[in-house]
Motif scaffolding. Structure first.
Motif, mmCIF file in Angstrom:
data_model
loop_
_atom_site.group_PDB
_atom_site.id
_atom_site.type_symbol
_atom_site.label_atom_id
_atom_site.label_comp_id
_atom_site.label_asym_id
_atom_site.label_seq_id
_atom_site.Cartn_x
_atom_site.Cartn_y
_atom_site.Cartn_z
ATOM 1 N N UNK A 140 9.675 13.829 -1.344
ATOM 2 C CA UNK A 140 10.126 13.030 -0.204
ATOM 3 C C UNK A 140 9.753 11.577 -0.414
ATOM 4 N N UNK A 141 10.522 10.700 0.198
ATOM 5 C CA UNK A 141 10.188 9.281 0.274
ATOM 6 C C UNK A 141 10.232 8.880 1.736
ATOM 7 N N UNK A 142 9.360 7.935 2.107
ATOM 8 C CA UNK A 142 9.276 7.500 3.502
ATOM 9 C C UNK A 142 9.423 5.993 3.610
ATOM 10 N N UNK A 143 10.374 5.564 4.427
ATOM 11 C CA UNK A 143 10.370 4.185 4.920
ATOM 12 C C UNK A 143 10.038 4.270 6.414
ATOM 13 N N UNK A 144 9.980 3.135 7.066
ATOM 14 C CA UNK A 144 9.626 3.147 8.482
ATOM 15 C C UNK A 144 10.732 3.737 9.348
ATOM 16 N N UNK A 145 11.956 3.790 8.838
ATOM 17 C CA UNK A 145 13.072 4.267 9.656
ATOM 18 C C UNK A 145 13.804 5.473 9.079
ATOM 19 N N UNK A 146 13.494 5.875 7.846
ATOM 20 C CA UNK A 146 14.179 7.016 7.243
ATOM 21 C C UNK A 146 13.241 7.759 6.293
ATOM 22 N N UNK A 160 -0.005 7.245 8.291
ATOM 23 C CA UNK A 160 0.742 7.057 9.529
ATOM 24 C C UNK A 160 1.729 5.896 9.446
ATOM 25 N N UNK A 161 1.415 4.893 8.621
ATOM 26 C CA UNK A 161 2.203 3.661 8.664
ATOM 27 C C UNK A 161 2.782 3.234 7.325
ATOM 28 N N UNK A 162 2.147 3.570 6.219
ATOM 29 C CA UNK A 162 2.586 3.051 4.926
ATOM 30 C C UNK A 162 3.655 3.932 4.293
ATOM 31 N N UNK A 163 4.421 3.341 3.401
ATOM 32 C CA UNK A 163 5.546 4.029 2.801
ATOM 33 C C UNK A 163 5.159 4.906 1.629
ATOM 34 N N UNK A 164 6.069 5.792 1.270
ATOM 35 C CA UNK A 164 5.868 6.672 0.119
ATOM 36 C C UNK A 164 7.109 6.658 -0.758
ATOM 37 N N UNK A 165 6.872 6.645 -2.076
ATOM 38 C CA UNK A 165 7.939 6.784 -3.057
ATOM 39 C C UNK A 165 7.788 8.154 -3.698
ATOM 40 N N UNK A 208 0.852 -1.196 0.000
ATOM 41 C CA UNK A 208 0.000 0.000 0.000
ATOM 42 C C UNK A 208 0.881 1.237 0.000
ATOM 43 N N UNK A 209 1.681 1.370 -1.049
ATOM 44 C CA UNK A 209 2.576 2.506 -1.158
ATOM 45 C C UNK A 209 1.865 3.696 -1.795
ATOM 46 N N UNK A 210 2.371 4.879 -1.495
ATOM 47 C CA UNK A 210 1.905 6.094 -2.153
ATOM 48 C C UNK A 210 3.004 6.554 -3.108
ATOM 49 N N UNK A 211 2.604 7.007 -4.302
ATOM 50 C CA UNK A 211 3.552 7.498 -5.300
ATOM 51 C C UNK A 211 3.335 8.992 -5.498
ATOM 52 N N UNK A 220 -0.042 10.938 -6.749
ATOM 53 C CA UNK A 220 -0.278 12.376 -6.827
ATOM 54 C C UNK A 220 0.851 13.020 -7.611
ATOM 55 N N UNK A 221 0.487 14.021 -8.406
ATOM 56 C CA UNK A 221 1.460 14.865 -9.095
ATOM 57 C C UNK A 221 1.333 16.259 -8.497
#
Length: 460
Positions: free
Chosen positions: A326-332, A314-319, A52-55, A112-113
């Protein structure tokens, strides 16, 4: 020039100023720093959830730079800059998708763009952007919610046709004000007739959700002129309306005009003016069939759903793709360097376009357990529906009252927090007045380390 100071929640008993920081993401990007050594993306995404990533794709170009804008964007794109930028974005997409690997299926829940103004790109370039998202990242844009930001001047029929055909479910139009004098005061010169024509084109394109952005707190704005803009927006029955308070940030057009500190009394008067406009706007929209989703967002009660969206911020990652994403992992959380000043922005965009190796994260901030708790609470509490305490406890093994007793007690004491009947399984919500002060509440939960990093940031 350093970043604006944050109010210390423990300092004194006077309520903090209501307009400090719009917490759309935490930690704030001014807390990011160069990552040394730069970690490999493949290592960062090992073991991360990919269902369930967000782009997000960032397009850093605008036809004009609004006076209040502190986004990572530049005016115009000389020569073949947009082509070279999309070339780099494609190289980045290939590298990111390779780093994600094929050990576990990768699924995007939404896309999203943003920018800048994505519709600064011509129709063919927008089609190429969609191709990059689909062919290289594997996002099925016609099957997931896709949101695109636009300006009235760039919302042309050919561009909108491409976006509609490629699956756009939401188009956000940055109107800001239907009053031409206010638009000029915000350094966003535009004719109302042109804005209305753009809105008509969006409706004709058949994109399901139209959002209109409006700003309050502009010089010369009155209760009557604010009502005029609200009613002009309501005439189009947009599915969403965002009400933004005007901020004047360093290195922006309005920031340069207001160089030198304003007297505290003048700042307090402006705060009160913005609060009055906010309450007027909120009450007007609620009376016209809109529901409040957050301090800024209002959604028409009978608006159609955009489509399936099981992404949890709150929990899922973003590319993030693009030089300001920005990109989000659980630790960075990571991105590229950030700037507001025109010369620095141009330099960073130019550097991005010639980058060949996108296999590493170069700029960011680690997110430990404490920061994850703060982020989860902020991204839930600042929504009107609030924070399900059981979800928080299930994730962290503790409750928000265990982790943030002083901060929550302060909010309750100000009348900004509606405490649940059951602190272990209820829902933590802000009161109506708490929502009005969201931009003061958010900074109260910033960690000391993030506060220090933001204070030390040198704006450029």
């Amino acid at each position: 020039m350093t970043a604006p100071a944050l109010t210390d929640p423990s300092a004194g008993t006077r309520p903090p100023r209501p307009y400090q920081h719009y917490v759309y993401a935490y930690p704030h990007k001014t807390a990011y720093r160069p990552l040394e050594p730069a970690p490999r993306l493949a290592d960062l995404w090992t073991g991360e959830g990919r269902q369930a990533l967000s782009l997000y794709a960032h397009i850093p170009f605008c036809e004009v730079r609004c006076g209040f804008c502190n986004l990572f964007t530049r005016i115009g794109a000389p020569g073949d800059l947009t082509r070279r930028y999309l070339d780099a974005l494609e190289r980045q997409a290939v590298a990111v998708r390779e780093a994600l690997g094929d050990g576990e299926p990768v699924r995007f829940a939404n896309a999203a763009f943003g920018g800048g103004t994505p519709t600064f790109l011509e129709a063919g370039e927008l089609a190429r952007l969609c191709d990059i998202a689909e062919r290289h990242m594997g996002a099925d844009l016609r099957a997931i919610p896709l949101s695109v930001e636009a300006s009235p001047a760039t919302a042309t029929a050919d561009r909108l046709a491409v976006l509609a055909e490629r699956g756009t479910t939401r188009l956000s139009l940055g109107v800001q004000s239907f009053v031409e004098a206010e638009a000029r005061a915000a350094v966003r010169p535009q004719r109302r007739a042109d804005v209305e024509a753009a809105l008509a084109r969006v409706r004709e394109a058949g994109i399901p959700v139209l959002n209109i952005d409006l700003i309050y707190g502009i010089d010369g704005q009155t209760a009557a002129s604010w009502r005029l803009s609200l009613d002009a927006a309501l005439a189009w029955r947009p599915e969403e309306i965002y009400l933004y308070p005007l901020y004047v940030r360093p290195l922006t057009g309005l920031g340069r005009r207001r160089a030198g500190a304003a007297p505290e009394a003048a700042d307090r008067e402006w705060d009160e003016q913005r609060l009055r406009r906010y309450r007027e706007g909120r009450d007007h929209l609620l009376a016209h069939g809109y529901e409040q989703v957050s301090m800024r967002m209002f959604r028409r009660a009978d608006a159609p759903p955009q489509g399936p969206d099981d992404y949890a911020c709150q929990t899922d990652g973003m590319i993030g793709l693009g030089c300001g994403a920005r990109s989000y992992t659980s630790t960075l959380h990571y991105s590229f360097d950030y700037a507001v000043g025109m010369s620095e922005v141009r330099s960073l965009i130019d550097a991005y376009t010639v980058t060949e190796d996108f296999s590493r994260a170069v700029h960011g901030r680690a997110v430990d357990g404490d920061e994850a708790r703060r982020r989860h609470l902020l991204q839930s509490l600042l929504q009107a529906e609030g924070l399900p305490v059981a979800d928080y406890r299930r994730r962290f093994g503790s409750g928000p009252y265990d982790d943030f007793p002083a901060e929550l007690a302060t909010l309750a004491g100000r009348g900004w927090l509606a405490e649940p009947d059951d602190r272990d399984s209820g829902r933590l919500r802000l009161t109506a007045e708490g929502l009005a002060h969201s931009d003061a509440i958010g900074p109260d939960f910033f960690s000391p380390a993030v506060r220090a990093a933001m204070a030390a940031y040198e704006a450029k």
